[in-house]
Design a protein around this motif. Sequence first.
Motif, short mmCIF file in Angstrom:
data_model
loop_
_atom_site.label_atom_id
_atom_site.label_comp_id
_atom_site.label_asym_id
_atom_site.label_seq_id
_atom_site.Cartn_x
_atom_site.Cartn_y
_atom_site.Cartn_z
N ASP A 1 0.86 -1.18 0.00
CA ASP A 1 0.00 0.00 0.00
C ASP A 1 0.90 1.23 0.00
O ASP A 1 2.06 1.18 0.41
CB ASP A 1 -0.92 0.02 1.22
CG ASP A 1 -2.06 1.02 1.05
OD1 ASP A 1 -2.26 1.52 -0.08
OD2 ASP A 1 -2.73 1.34 2.05
N LYS B 1 -3.01 9.76 2.97
CA LYS B 1 -4.13 8.92 2.59
C LYS B 1 -3.68 7.84 1.61
O LYS B 1 -2.83 8.10 0.75
CB LYS B 1 -5.26 9.75 1.95
CG LYS B 1 -5.87 10.79 2.87
CD LYS B 1 -6.97 11.55 2.13
CE LYS B 1 -7.60 12.61 3.02
NZ LYS B 1 -8.66 13.36 2.30
N SER B 2 -4.27 6.65 1.74
CA SER B 2 -3.95 5.58 0.81
C SER B 2 -4.34 5.98 -0.61
O SER B 2 -5.35 6.65 -0.84
CB SER B 2 -4.70 4.30 1.20
OG SER B 2 -4.53 3.29 0.22
N GLU C 1 0.81 5.67 0.51
CA GLU C 1 0.07 6.86 0.94
C GLU C 1 0.72 8.11 0.39
O GLU C 1 1.94 8.24 0.36
CB GLU C 1 0.02 6.94 2.47
CG GLU C 1 -0.76 5.83 3.14
CD GLU C 1 -0.79 6.00 4.65
OE1 GLU C 1 -0.17 6.97 5.15
OE2 GLU C 1 -1.44 5.18 5.33
N SER D 1 4.57 7.33 1.26
CA SER D 1 4.82 6.40 2.36
C SER D 1 4.41 5.00 1.90
O SER D 1 3.25 4.78 1.51
CB SER D 1 4.02 6.80 3.60
OG SER D 1 4.44 8.07 4.08
#
Length: 246
Positions: free
Chosen positions: A39, A45-46, A41, A63
């Motif tokens: 995932d 936010k994703s 970010e 991130s």
Amino acid sequence: MVSFVRLCTVALGLVLPISLGAPAAPAAQADGQQAVLVDAEIGGKSIRGRVVDLDPERRVRISLHVKNDSVQSLDVSRIRISGSVLGMTFYSYDVDFAFTVSPGESASRTMEIDIRDLVDQAVGLMYARVELLTDDRNALGEVETVVDVHGSPWSILGIFAIALLVLTTLLWVNVLLTLAGNRLPSNRFRRALRFVPAGFGTGLVAVVSLAMLRIAAPVGVVEVPLAIGCCLVVFVAGFLTPSPPE
């Protein structure tokens, strides 16, 4: 003129397998479950399930969150961030960023990327991926999203859109002049096939235009139906054209 139009048809035909191609699948376990979960970010936010704004005037802070559910250590050498339309990549950033994730463990890393040159590469909505790569550039895992690039209309993607529009216009001019001159085949099926390249080009122009105007993202559920739908509509229209006089 006819030879040049045929060349245009070949050029559009080369885009077809690219635009309908599927991206490589991430690493998976023998039971079919995904072995590496990734995932990312941006802005806290994703990036999954949303449109991510990319402003070339600002550095992008990403991130990464990686979970290794495989039985082997995950040795990441670099991160690739890319964006594509019709299966063709219009920007790609490879960043050396080495780290290791042990089996059953998770890791998080943060990086910043300078994307100032993106203004001359793309504009509008694009399909994008963040990939984890080995030293041999093999994909270990990825996360997909849609980005909104605030680039220039005269970027590489913008120029590509203009070229695609010109090629499609030439194909339509050629087939319509042939129709007006009663030079199309008398066989309805062969006559309909003469319209297909122009219909396919129309579908590609629609996909790129909708993406640049930020109306619809160029993902598979948009690209494939538009391209095939335009081909079918134009095929039927060509099939129903009047037969040339004997």
